[in-house]
Design a protein around this motif. Structure first.
Motif, PDB file in Angstrom:
ATOM      1  N   TYR A   3     -50.265 -72.830  57.370  1.00 14.29           N
ATOM      2  CA  TYR A   3     -50.019 -72.487  55.971  1.00 14.29           C
ATOM      3  C   TYR A   3     -49.829 -71.003  55.704  1.00 14.29           C
ATOM      4  CZ  TYR A   3     -51.828 -77.241  55.506  1.00 14.29           C
ATOM      5  OH  TYR A   3     -52.035 -78.580  55.639  1.00 14.29           O
ATOM      6  N   HIS A   6     -46.567 -69.711  57.192  1.00 17.72           N
ATOM      7  CA  HIS A   6     -45.397 -70.165  56.436  1.00 17.72           C
ATOM      8  C   HIS A   6     -45.239 -69.376  55.145  1.00 17.72           C
ATOM      9  CE1 HIS A   6     -43.596 -73.289  58.817  1.00 17.72           C
ATOM     10  NE2 HIS A   6     -44.778 -73.829  59.051  1.00 17.72           N
ATOM     11  N   SER A  10     -42.103 -66.568  54.299  1.00 17.60           N
ATOM     12  CA  SER A  10     -41.280 -67.026  53.183  1.00 17.60           C
ATOM     13  C   SER A  10     -40.723 -65.834  52.404  1.00 17.60           C
ATOM     14  CB  SER A  10     -42.150 -67.876  52.251  1.00 17.60           C
ATOM     15  OG  SER A  10     -41.419 -68.295  51.134  1.00 17.60           O
ATOM     16  N   ASN A  20     -41.342 -73.550  51.655  1.00 16.25           N
ATOM     17  CA  ASN A  20     -41.754 -73.148  52.997  1.00 16.25           C
ATOM     18  C   ASN A  20     -43.159 -73.649  53.312  1.00 16.25           C
ATOM     19  OD1 ASN A  20     -41.582 -72.005  55.509  1.00 16.25           O
ATOM     20  ND2 ASN A  20     -41.424 -69.913  54.797  1.00 16.25           N
ATOM     21  N   GLY A  23     -43.065 -77.807  53.427  1.00 20.40           N
ATOM     22  CA  GLY A  23     -41.988 -78.397  54.210  1.00 20.40           C
ATOM     23  C   GLY A  23     -42.350 -79.679  54.928  1.00 20.40           C
ATOM     24  N   HIS A  46     -39.068 -73.496  56.647  1.00 19.77           N
ATOM     25  CA  HIS A  46     -40.227 -74.138  57.275  1.00 19.77           C
ATOM     26  C   HIS A  46     -39.806 -74.833  58.569  1.00 19.77           C
ATOM     27  CE1 HIS A  46     -44.126 -76.420  57.127  1.00 19.77           C
ATOM     28  NE2 HIS A  46     -43.412 -77.221  57.907  1.00 19.77           N
ATOM     29  N   ASP A  50     -40.945 -73.795  62.375  1.00 14.37           N
ATOM     30  CA  ASP A  50     -41.599 -74.771  63.252  1.00 14.37           C
ATOM     31  C   ASP A  50     -40.803 -74.979  64.532  1.00 14.37           C
ATOM     32  OD1 ASP A  50     -43.722 -75.091  61.537  1.00 14.37           O
ATOM     33  OD2 ASP A  50     -43.171 -77.118  60.891  1.00 14.37           O
TER      34      ASP A  50
END
Length: 191
Positions: A3, A6, A10, A20, A23, A46, A50
């Motif tokens: 979290y 991300h 962003s 983001n 996602g 996102h 990943d």
């Protein structure tokens, strides 16, 4: 990535941050969703983050430190541990102090509450209310969070009792985090 990473990776606008962060709950082909374009742009970010993280050489090395008995849990463990390292090294990666960044990020999420995707509402509510992200600087909190995730699963894939392993492999995992984060930052040019 998890979290905090991300949100950090962003763009700073509310909708991009939501996409983001959330996602994982925006399923399927993005063009089939009626969400605002910037939320979908965030979801694309996102997925990109990943994808890069999952196939990055530093992630492969970090997975090896967790051992074969945690192979199925390695992705979850590394996501959480990477957020831990981001908190611990925040000043190396961001010019905005972490408390101010989190206030802004939580405010963005609150302002987009009507757009929160199904499945993520309860988690985002608790994350904001309990300020999970700043607590990730404590390795014991990371270990407890992993154990809570394991309790919600039918069978623990190796998330429980991670604290001794994380302490033992701390420096090696930290080094791989920096390799990954440096490459992601170069790729995305965040603030």
């Amino acid at each position: 990535m998890n979290y905090l990473a991300h949100l950090y990776l962003s763009d700073a606008d509310d909708h991009h941050r939501l996409g983001n962060l959330a996602g994982d709950w925006i399923k399927g082909r993005l063009e089939h969703h009626t969400l605002p374009d910037r939320v979908l742009d965030g979801a694309r970010r996102h997925r990109f983050v990943d994808s890069v993280s999952d196939r990055h050489p530093a992630t492969a090395v970090a997975r090896s430190y967790l051992g074969p008995d945690r192979r199925r849990a390695a992705g979850i463990i590394l996501d959480m541990v990477n957020d831990h390292f981001l908190v611990r090294h925040w000043d190396d990666y961001a010019s905005t102090p972490l408390p101010r960044f989190l206030d802004n990020a939580y405010g963005s999420l609150e302002r987009t509450r009507a757009l929160w995707p199904a499945g993520g509402e309860r988690m985002m509510e608790r994350m904001i209310r309990d300020d999970w992200l700043s607590s990730y600087g404590d390795l014991e909190i990371i270990s407890m969070a992993l154990e809570r995730i394991a309790m919600r699963m039918r069978r623990d894939p190796g998330l429980g009792d991670t604290l001794p392993l994380l302490r033992r492999e701390y420096v090696a995992l930290e080094e791989q985090f920096h390799r990954l984060m440096d490459d992601l930052r170069r790729e995305l040019h965040p603030r």
